[in-house]
Design a protein around this motif. Structure first.
Motif, PDB file in Angstrom:
ATOM      1  N   ASN A 103      14.571  19.667 -21.284  1.00  0.00           N
ATOM      2  CA  ASN A 103      13.834  20.869 -21.386  1.00  0.00           C
ATOM      3  C   ASN A 103      13.913  21.596 -22.576  1.00  0.00           C
ATOM      4  OD1 ASN A 103      12.257  20.400 -19.288  1.00  0.00           O
ATOM      5  ND2 ASN A 103      13.780  21.134 -17.785  1.00  0.00           N
ATOM      6  N   ASP A 104      12.948  22.214 -23.197  1.00  0.00           N
ATOM      7  CA  ASP A 104      13.266  23.424 -24.404  1.00  0.00           C
ATOM      8  C   ASP A 104      12.775  24.755 -23.834  1.00  0.00           C
ATOM      9  OD1 ASP A 104      13.565  24.997 -26.612  1.00  0.00           O
ATOM     10  OD2 ASP A 104      12.384  23.329 -27.775  1.00  0.00           O
ATOM     11  N   PHE A 105      13.755  25.512 -23.364  1.00  0.00           N
ATOM     12  CA  PHE A 105      13.372  26.699 -22.909  1.00  0.00           C
ATOM     13  C   PHE A 105      13.306  27.930 -23.863  1.00  0.00           C
ATOM     14  CE2 PHE A 105      15.214  24.421 -19.066  1.00  0.00           C
ATOM     15  CZ  PHE A 105      14.124  24.583 -18.421  1.00  0.00           C
ATOM     16  N   GLN A 106      13.581  27.338 -25.237  1.00  0.00           N
ATOM     17  CA  GLN A 106      13.590  28.557 -26.070  1.00  0.00           C
ATOM     18  C   GLN A 106      12.198  28.987 -26.821  1.00  0.00           C
ATOM     19  OE1 GLN A 106      15.935  27.455 -29.507  1.00  0.00           O
ATOM     20  NE2 GLN A 106      14.765  25.695 -29.818  1.00  0.00           N
ATOM     21  N   LEU A 107      11.388  28.171 -26.544  1.00  0.00           N
ATOM     22  CA  LEU A 107      10.014  28.472 -27.180  1.00  0.00           C
ATOM     23  C   LEU A 107       8.747  28.474 -26.140  1.00  0.00           C
ATOM     24  CD1 LEU A 107      10.217  26.029 -30.280  1.00  0.00           C
ATOM     25  CD2 LEU A 107      10.487  28.492 -30.248  1.00  0.00           C
ATOM     26  N   ARG A 150       4.616  19.567 -27.570  1.00  0.00           N
ATOM     27  CA  ARG A 150       5.386  20.144 -26.342  1.00  0.00           C
ATOM     28  C   ARG A 150       4.464  19.984 -25.154  1.00  0.00           C
ATOM     29  NH1 ARG A 150       9.321  22.841 -24.998  1.00  0.00           N
ATOM     30  NH2 ARG A 150       8.315  24.560 -23.975  1.00  0.00           N
TER      31      ARG A 150
END
Length: 95
Positions: free
Chosen positions: A77-81, A88
């Motif tokens: 998971n990429d929670f920064q963007l 995405r």
């Protein structure tokens, strides 16, 4: 410290050939002397939609029989963007 073989290693991206199945990955980990495996949380290996409880228990049983631990499932998971379309969005799990 225990060492695990990450399933993405045998996803078929960095060599010529097909992706290994998780049972094949477990055998490869045993062959190379790893303590366990880490399952990539996406297809073709570890997408949660592809793994009902019965199938998970069968994989766990196979791993136990080979002396291989299942260390983790990588969520990736990429929670920064914020989610804003494109690549995405295509990675989201929809049921």
């Amino acid at each position: 410290m225990k060492l695990g073989l990450y399933s993405i290693t045998y996803l078929g991206l960095w060599y010529r050939g097909e992706a290994l199945t998780l049972p094949e990955l477990i055998q490869k980990a045993r062959k190379f002397g790893y303590d366990g495996i880490e399952i990539d949380g996406k297809r073709p290996h570890g997408n949660p939609l592809d793994w009902p409880s019965k199938k998970c228990k069968e994989l766990r049983s196979l791993a136990d029989g080979e002396g291989i631990e299942i260390h983790a499932v990588a969520a990736n998971n990429d929670f920064q963007l914020p989610i804003a379309g494109g690549a995405r969005s295509s990675n989201l799990l929809c049921a």
